[in-house]
Design a protein around this motif. Structure first.
Motif, PDB file in Angstrom:
ATOM      1  N   SER A   2      27.232  -4.423 -24.951  1.00  0.00           N
ATOM      2  CA  SER A   2      28.011  -4.149 -23.739  1.00  0.00           C
ATOM      3  C   SER A   2      27.863  -5.261 -22.705  1.00  0.00           C
ATOM      4  O   SER A   2      28.674  -5.386 -21.795  1.00  0.00           O
ATOM      5  CB  SER A   2      27.603  -2.808 -23.125  1.00  0.00           C
ATOM      6  N   GLU A  57      30.782  -7.763 -24.353  1.00  0.00           N
ATOM      7  CA  GLU A  57      32.090  -7.297 -24.815  1.00  0.00           C
ATOM      8  C   GLU A  57      33.031  -7.116 -23.635  1.00  0.00           C
ATOM      9  O   GLU A  57      32.711  -6.406 -22.678  1.00  0.00           O
ATOM     10  CB  GLU A  57      31.950  -5.988 -25.591  1.00  0.00           C
ATOM     11  N   ALA A  85      34.042  -3.459 -22.867  1.00  0.00           N
ATOM     12  CA  ALA A  85      32.982  -2.497 -22.549  1.00  0.00           C
ATOM     13  C   ALA A  85      33.116  -2.028 -21.107  1.00  0.00           C
ATOM     14  O   ALA A  85      33.575  -2.773 -20.236  1.00  0.00           O
ATOM     15  CB  ALA A  85      31.610  -3.137 -22.767  1.00  0.00           C
ATOM     16  N   SER A  86      32.694  -0.794 -20.849  1.00  0.00           N
ATOM     17  CA  SER A  86      32.775  -0.282 -19.475  1.00  0.00           C
ATOM     18  C   SER A  86      31.941  -1.133 -18.526  1.00  0.00           C
ATOM     19  O   SER A  86      32.267  -1.248 -17.347  1.00  0.00           O
ATOM     20  CB  SER A  86      32.334   1.177 -19.423  1.00  0.00           C
ATOM     21  N   THR A  87      30.869  -1.753 -19.039  1.00  0.00           N
ATOM     22  CA  THR A  87      30.052  -2.625 -18.192  1.00  0.00           C
ATOM     23  C   THR A  87      30.911  -3.719 -17.572  1.00  0.00           C
ATOM     24  O   THR A  87      30.787  -4.027 -16.387  1.00  0.00           O
ATOM     25  CB  THR A  87      28.913  -3.262 -19.015  1.00  0.00           C
ATOM     26  N   TRP A 139      25.283  -4.155 -15.078  1.00  0.00           N
ATOM     27  CA  TRP A 139      24.771  -3.037 -15.861  1.00  0.00           C
ATOM     28  C   TRP A 139      23.873  -2.115 -15.032  1.00  0.00           C
ATOM     29  O   TRP A 139      23.759  -0.929 -15.318  1.00  0.00           O
ATOM     30  CB  TRP A 139      24.064  -3.522 -17.128  1.00  0.00           C
ATOM     31  N   GLU A 197      26.092   0.354 -13.509  1.00  0.00           N
ATOM     32  CA  GLU A 197      26.534   1.299 -14.536  1.00  0.00           C
ATOM     33  C   GLU A 197      25.447   2.337 -14.821  1.00  0.00           C
ATOM     34  O   GLU A 197      25.738   3.535 -14.927  1.00  0.00           O
ATOM     35  CB  GLU A 197      26.914   0.555 -15.807  1.00  0.00           C
TER      36      GLU A 197
END
Length: 198
Positions: free
Chosen positions: A3, A6, A9-11, A19, A22
């Motif tokens: 993450s 990517e 990714a939501s991150t 992060w 998050e």
């Protein structure tokens, strides 16, 4: 750890790569009664993910698990040295999923109270090291897993994995441990219920 790099990714999408923000945002979700673990978390040195960022994220996730009183689902790919050092430091409850370490490491890890998850790779023809680890893992620390959609067991290797194929892993584990497959299924179910409190 993927993450961290990517793009989908939501991150990256929701938190602009932060992060820590998050982790703070998802913290309230741990109170839900269906949440039984933190994960999948860990280290992956196969991909070009900055090592220091991975280590910081994983330690933060271990702290979250400890604070929440939850076990962790641990991802360890090509990072055994750093992983084991952090596990020794933090001593979490949890499972090393898709276990890929040695038999000697299996003995050390389970002595710390960790469980080992065995999936489709146990059935592969070249899985000598995984079979050796499964043979010495204490029965009360064994878990079965699928890692869907990856690592389908023989005879489905190379195809999409699904939970219906776990029986092939159970059959191989029963063969390795010289136990009836029904006993392996009973033991691993009891272990999963104990670890995850279900």
């Amino acid at each position: 750890p993927e993450s961290l790099i990517e793009e989908d990714a939501s991150t990256a999408i929701r938190f602009g790569g932060d992060w820590r923000a998050e982790l703070d945002a998802i913290a309230p979700l741990y109170a839900h009664p269906k949440v039984v673990a933190v994960g999948e978390v860990g280290l992956d040195y196969h991909w070009p993910i900055p090592k220091e960022a991975q280590l910081a994220l994983f330690e933060a996730e271990l702290e979250v698990a400890r604070a929440q009183g939850l076990p962790v689902l641990i991802h360890d790919r090509e990072a055994h040295g750093d992983m084991y050092a952090l596990l020794k430091k933090h001593r979490p409850r949890g499972v090393l999923h898709c276990y890929s370490g040695s038999a000697d490491d299996a003995v050390w890890l389970t002595a710390q109270g960790l469980y080992l998850g065995f999936g489709g790779t146990l059935t592969f023809k070249n899985a000598r090291k995984t079979v050796e680890a499964a043979a010495v893992c204490p029965l009360d620390k064994l878990l079965l897993e699928t890692d869907c959609p990856y690592m389908a067991p023989e005879p489905f290797r190379g195809k999409e994995n699904n939970s219906a194929l776990i029986r092939y892993v159970a059959e191989k584990l029963a063969q390795v441990r010289a136990l009836p497959v029904e006993e392996i299924l009973r033991i691993t179910e009891e272990n999963a219920r104990a670890l995850f409190g279900i």
